[in-house]
Design a protein around this motif. Structure first.
Motif, mmCIF file in Angstrom:
data_model
loop_
_atom_site.group_PDB
_atom_site.id
_atom_site.type_symbol
_atom_site.label_atom_id
_atom_site.label_comp_id
_atom_site.label_asym_id
_atom_site.label_seq_id
_atom_site.Cartn_x
_atom_site.Cartn_y
_atom_site.Cartn_z
ATOM 1 N N GLN A 71 -24.579 -2.063 34.602
ATOM 2 C CA GLN A 71 -23.725 -0.897 34.263
ATOM 3 C C GLN A 71 -22.053 -0.783 34.540
ATOM 4 N N ILE A 72 -22.424 -1.675 35.411
ATOM 5 C CA ILE A 72 -20.541 -2.180 35.588
ATOM 6 C C ILE A 72 -20.080 -2.435 34.346
ATOM 7 N N ASN A 73 -21.074 -3.579 34.020
ATOM 8 C CA ASN A 73 -20.088 -4.401 32.254
ATOM 9 C C ASN A 73 -20.151 -3.237 31.405
ATOM 10 N N ILE A 74 -21.809 -2.183 31.474
ATOM 11 C CA ILE A 74 -21.961 -1.538 30.168
ATOM 12 C C ILE A 74 -20.175 -0.792 29.771
ATOM 13 N N ALA A 118 -12.568 -2.933 28.085
ATOM 14 C CA ALA A 118 -12.096 -4.657 28.288
ATOM 15 C C ALA A 118 -13.550 -5.851 28.207
ATOM 16 N N GLN A 119 -13.669 -6.699 28.873
ATOM 17 C CA GLN A 119 -13.830 -8.103 28.878
ATOM 18 C C GLN A 119 -15.146 -7.379 30.142
ATOM 19 N N PRO A 120 -16.068 -7.856 29.766
ATOM 20 C CA PRO A 120 -17.353 -7.949 30.998
ATOM 21 C C PRO A 120 -17.394 -8.469 31.503
ATOM 22 N N TRP A 121 -17.527 -8.692 33.116
ATOM 23 C CA TRP A 121 -16.749 -9.555 34.297
ATOM 24 C C TRP A 121 -18.267 -10.373 34.058
ATOM 25 N N PHE A 155 -22.135 -12.780 35.370
ATOM 26 C CA PHE A 155 -21.986 -13.046 36.626
ATOM 27 C C PHE A 155 -21.745 -14.210 37.440
ATOM 28 N N LYS A 156 -22.217 -13.330 38.655
ATOM 29 C CA LYS A 156 -21.462 -14.365 39.915
ATOM 30 C C LYS A 156 -19.936 -14.312 39.811
ATOM 31 N N SER A 157 -19.219 -13.572 39.860
ATOM 32 C CA SER A 157 -17.471 -13.136 39.752
ATOM 33 C C SER A 157 -17.635 -12.576 40.592
ATOM 34 N N LYS A 158 -16.113 -13.054 41.254
ATOM 35 C CA LYS A 158 -15.656 -12.309 42.390
ATOM 36 C C LYS A 158 -15.700 -11.113 42.130
ATOM 37 N N GLU A 159 -15.156 -10.615 40.588
ATOM 38 C CA GLU A 159 -14.831 -9.179 40.841
ATOM 39 C C GLU A 159 -16.584 -8.797 40.125
ATOM 40 N N LEU A 160 -17.337 -9.332 39.997
ATOM 41 C CA LEU A 160 -18.789 -8.352 39.275
ATOM 42 C C LEU A 160 -18.774 -8.441 40.982
ATOM 43 N N THR A 161 -18.954 -9.011 41.601
ATOM 44 C CA THR A 161 -19.614 -8.675 42.968
ATOM 45 C C THR A 161 -18.993 -7.935 44.306
#
Lengths: 108, 274
Positions: free
Chosen positions: B123-126, B134-137, B139-145
């Motif tokens: 949902q965050i990336n949607i 913006a570019q979706p983050w 998975f496992k990236s610091k930003e997304l987590t």
């Protein structure tokens, strides 16, 4: 290292009271002992020194070693005889220093 | 020689007795919540109850808990404009403390638009790709987590309330199937450890019920926050299986099913685990 350190100490204290100070800083603390996927050593990058001063007088300082885990948490006590400012400093291997300040007042 | 072995045996017996006492001592303290009728467990117990008192203390103190470093990072990111639309999370959602309350506790949720469930990371990336452009983050990236942790933290203390009926039911059934399917060289299913043997001491650790209410969780082993699908991957790797991909339909179905197994448990994000 851009993150703000987390510090907890009371806003005010009685004269002569011993207070507890808690600090937490965000850092990778790369030990220098590990290797990357290609087998090359990952260079050491740690916080090697922490110091705390109260009104420019040293209160507590310590050297940190590579075995300390990421996001080092340091807790210590200090006696408050006057109001003033605590200054905290974390020194990185690359020479950069993260600093923070906290004020404390005397309870009437 | 025989004397040496003799003393070793005495030592071993003493160690066993000691560990038995320690195990008993910890078990007696484990508190849970009563499960709803028809649930697999009688008592639903959070992973928190299986940890040592030192690890629990680390989670309980909001200053000591290293997961809060991520919460603070993401709180800044929430207000940061990114992408070609000139929007931040805040532009649409306002203050996270009010608008995101309870959102994380009810994830994964059905998306009418995609005709499938989505979890918090998705949902965050949607939001990022559709509304912020913006570019979706990854998975496992610091930003997304960090952001996942921040949003879920707004539901801390609220009961896990995932919906499993209606269009979600085939996904729930698929998740259940995965949960009970043995995989890998060790031929173990999720249920082999977390349903049949939880509470036992294995691999120098107590097996938990495998609840998800604390995710993303700060793992002392990794010294960083670990999202749920990475933990799923880790479990499958440990039984020497080939893990599904993070954010795949399989792990999404499993996330729904496992969330249901912990229904009613308070959200603990950011929790601290081994």
């Amino acid at each position: 290292m851009a993150d703000k350190p987390r510090i907890k100490l009371p806003k005010e204290a009685k004269k002569g009271e011993i207070i507890q100070i808690k600090t937490l800083v965000s850092h990778l603390m790369e030990s220098g002992q590990r290797k990357d996927a290609q087998g090359k050593p990952i260079p050491r990058k740690i916080i090697n020194k922490f110091s705390c001063e109260f009104n420019s007088k040293p209160v507590f300082s310590c050297a940190l070693e590579p075995a300390i885990s990421a996001n080092p948490y340091i807790q210590f006590d200090a006696r408050i005889d006057e109001e003033g400012t605590f200054r905290f400093a974390w020194t990185d291997d690359d020479g950069s220093v993260v600093t923070a300040e906290e004020k404390i007042a005397l309870k009437a | 020689m025989s004397i040496r072995y003799g003393s070793l045996a005495v030592l071993a017996t003493a160690a066993l007795t000691l560990s038995a006492i320690a195990v008993f001592g910890q078990e007696a303290e484990r508190m849970g919540i009563p499960a709803p009728p028809g649930h697999v467990f009688k008592t639903i117990i959070s992973g928190y109850q299986f940890r040592t008192k030192e690890t629990r203390a680390l989670q309980d103190d909001d200053l000591e808990n290293p997961g809060f470093l991520a919460v603070e990072r993401a709180a800044d990111m929430w207000k940061t404009v990114d992408g070609s639309e000139g929007k931040s999370c805040m532009s649409c959602h306002g203050e996270a403390e009010t608008t995101m309350k309870g959102v994380g506790a009810a994830m994964p949720k059905w998306s009418e638009k995609l005709n499938k469930p989505v979890n918090l990371e998705q949902q965050i990336n949607i939001c990022r790709s559709e509304h912020m452009k913006a570019q979706p983050w990854p998975f496992k990236s610091k930003e997304l987590t960090d952001m996942t942790t921040f949003v879920r933290f707004q539901s801390r203390g609220m009961p896990v309330a995932v919906k499993t009926d209606g269009p979600m039911s085939p996904w729930f059934e698929r998740g259940k199937e995965i949960y009970y399917t043995r995989v890998g060289q060790l031929d173990l299913a999720c249920a082999s450890c977390h349903e049949k043997n939880n509470g036992k001491f294995m691999r120098a650790d107590f097996l938990s019920q495998g609840q998800t209410n604390g995710f993303p969780t700060y793992r002392l082993r990794d010294q960083r926050l670990v999202p749920l699908h990475e933990r799923f991957e880790g479990c499958m790797f440990d039984v020497r299986g080939v893990p599904y991909k993070p954010l795949s339909d399989e792990f999404l179905a499993l996330e729904i099913y496992v969330a249901w197994r912990g229904i009613g448990l308070p959200v603990e994000t950011p929790s601290v685990r081994n």
